[in-house]
Design an enzyme around this catalytic site. Structure first.
Site, PDB file in Angstrom:
ATOM      1  N   TRP A  99       1.958  -0.722   9.978  1.00  0.00           N
ATOM      2  CA  TRP A  99       2.911  -1.461   9.135  1.00  0.00           C
ATOM      3  C   TRP A  99       4.070  -2.015   9.948  1.00  0.00           C
ATOM      4  CZ3 TRP A  99       0.577  -3.150   5.250  1.00  0.00           C
ATOM      5  CH2 TRP A  99      -0.360  -2.369   4.559  1.00  0.00           C
ATOM      6  N   ASP A 165      11.809   0.523   6.345  1.00  0.00           N
ATOM      7  CA  ASP A 165      10.673   0.463   5.427  1.00  0.00           C
ATOM      8  C   ASP A 165      10.403   1.914   5.007  1.00  0.00           C
ATOM      9  OD1 ASP A 165       8.208   0.403   4.202  1.00  0.00           O
ATOM     10  OD2 ASP A 165       7.179  -0.699   5.803  1.00  0.00           O
ATOM     11  N   LYS A 189       3.538   3.896  -3.602  1.00  0.00           N
ATOM     12  CA  LYS A 189       3.288   5.137  -2.877  1.00  0.00           C
ATOM     13  C   LYS A 189       4.039   6.320  -3.478  1.00  0.00           C
ATOM     14  CE  LYS A 189       1.270   2.414   0.253  1.00  0.00           C
ATOM     15  NZ  LYS A 189       2.013   1.619   1.225  1.00  0.00           N
TER      16      LYS A 189
HETATM   17  C1  LIG Z   1       1.716   0.281   2.011  1.00  0.00           C
HETATM   18  C2  LIG Z   1       2.768  -0.012   2.988  1.00  0.00           C
HETATM   19  C3  LIG Z   1       3.211  -1.317   3.231  1.00  0.00           C
HETATM   20  C4  LIG Z   1       2.598  -2.523   2.561  1.00  0.00           C
HETATM   21  O1  LIG Z   1       3.007  -2.590   1.256  1.00  0.00           O
HETATM   22  P1  LIG Z   1       2.533  -3.785   0.307  1.00  0.00           P
HETATM   23  O2  LIG Z   1       3.322  -3.495  -0.923  1.00  0.00           O
HETATM   24  O3  LIG Z   1       1.063  -3.626   0.127  1.00  0.00           O
HETATM   25  O4  LIG Z   1       2.892  -5.054   0.942  1.00  0.00           O
HETATM   26  C5  LIG Z   1       4.231  -1.493   4.133  1.00  0.00           C
HETATM   27  N1  LIG Z   1       4.794  -0.464   4.774  1.00  0.00           N
HETATM   28  C6  LIG Z   1       4.384   0.804   4.574  1.00  0.00           C
HETATM   29  C7  LIG Z   1       5.037   1.922   5.324  1.00  0.00           C
HETATM   30  C8  LIG Z   1       3.364   1.069   3.681  1.00  0.00           C
HETATM   31  O5  LIG Z   1       2.950   2.329   3.478  1.00  0.00           O
END
Ligand SMILES: *Cc1c(COP(=O)(O)O)cnc(C)c1O
Length: 356
Positions: A99, A165, A189
């Protein structure tokens, strides 16, 4: 019967989230309409989004000088919006796996990216003690690496604004939000269903926006001014997020979430460490409590498919590792119970005993 769900995202949600959202799909607030049918401009929906924002602020203890947004586009759109808005010349990115690598790709469209990476050891650890140049516009980190199973447990301090993030570990521990200029993530998540993205942004960041034309939808200012409703927001997802936040609060908040995350992860990691069949490739101190990665020792590798099948027969689902890394991954987000983990541990031990 409900399965033991270890999916990495979308993932298991609290019963409260599922029950109240499904009721609202049939009828929202005695309105004779579904949550999918009401106007997002109506006062009933306004109350839902206001409540979701208020709960975010309360549960995460967000200081007053921050705005909370619920947007579309996923965390992936934030990878683009962050440099588009804030990267003048140079930014620092910590590369801890898939990511963050994707985030770096977008930032490179706008300038120079200074990177520190754990690629040298296949992303099995979190780099620490690195230096960040003084002249970067911001520092970007990924606090939990959903695919690689590493996690940053501390709120770091840098001179430059820190952007994180937190897609996959938000709401799993108390966070000192004041250390961050911005925190964002996909909801799917730990917060709700896929389709809504949370952004927590310190208001003074708007003064740091670069001097270039930015499309309206990609400006943070647009969404702050519009109260996350410049365009039609993902209403049902925001409703579900509100329910999850209310559930977290009801459970005792982030302190309790933190303790439960420790308990689940400790049981599973100790089982993996004691096993002769399974092992965890991640260095101990950086092991994620949300996504627990494990593989089979080489001489058992041919049994991988069999294990997935056996686990599935015991109602444990979502254990296949990400397609890019293979092996196994058990995601134990907030809604995952000790019972779910106990069943998985029992299943692993049985499988090992039967196949040694
Ligand atoms: C799942 C995830 C993403 C991507 O998220 P989307 O909503 O599918 O764009 C980005 N960063 C992390 C750490 C993730 O677990």
């Amino acid at each position: 019967m409900r399965k033991h769900i270890f999916n990495a995202g979308p993932c298991k949600l609290s019963d409260r989230t599922l029950e109240n959202t499904s009721k609202a799909v049939l009828e929202f607030n005695n309105s004779g309409q579904s949550i999918m049918e009401v106007s997002h401009r109506g006062k009933d929906f306004q109350a839902v989004i206001d409540d979701a924002v208020a709960l975010m602020k309360e549960v995460l203890n967000i200081p007053d000088n921050y705005s909370v947004l619920f947007l579309g586009g996923g965390a992936s759109l934030q990878f683009c919006m962050i440099p588009y808005n804030f990267m003048k010349k140079k930014a620092f990115y910590l590369d801890t796996g898939t990511w963050s690598t994707s985030a770096i790709k977008e930032a490179k469209l706008w300038g120079e990216v200074v990177e520190v990476s754990s690629k040298d050891k296949d992303f099995t650890y979190i780099p620490k003690g690195f230096t960040v140049p003084d002249d970067v516009d911001y520092v970007h980190i990924t606090t939990n690496n959903t695919i690689r199973g590493t996690e940053i447990f501390e709120d770091w301090t840098f001179k430059a604004p820190l952007i994180a993030d937190m897609s996959s570990d938000i709401l799993s521990r108390p966070v000192d939000v004041s250390k961050y200029a911005m925190i964002y993530g996909g909801a799917q998540k730990n917060m709700g269903p896929a389709g809504v993205t949370f952004v927590i942004i310190r208001n003074d960041m708007l003064e740091k926006v670069v001097d270039r034309p930015i499309p309206t939808m990609l400006k943070y200012q647009t969404h702050i001014d519009g109260g996350s409703m410049y365009n039609t927001p993902p209403c049902i997802n925001i409703f579900a997020v509100r329910e999850t936040l209310a559930w977290v609060k009801e459970m005792g908040g982030l302190k309790v979430m933190n303790e439960l995350a420790d308990k689940r992860a400790n049981l599973l990691y100790s089982t993996i460490d004691e096993s002769k069949m399974f092992r965890c490739p991640v260095v101990k101190e950086d092991r994620s409590r949300m996504n627990l990665i494990f593989v089979m020792e080489d001489k058992y590798k041919h049994l991988e498919e069999d294990f997935i099948k056996y686990a599935s027969s015991k109602n444990c689902v979502g254990l296949k590792g990400h397609r890019s890394v293979g092996g196994f991954r058990a995601s134990t987000y907030n809604a995952c119970t000790m019972e779910d983990v106990e069943v998985l541990v029992k299943t692993m031990k049985e499988f090992e005993a039967q196949n040694m």
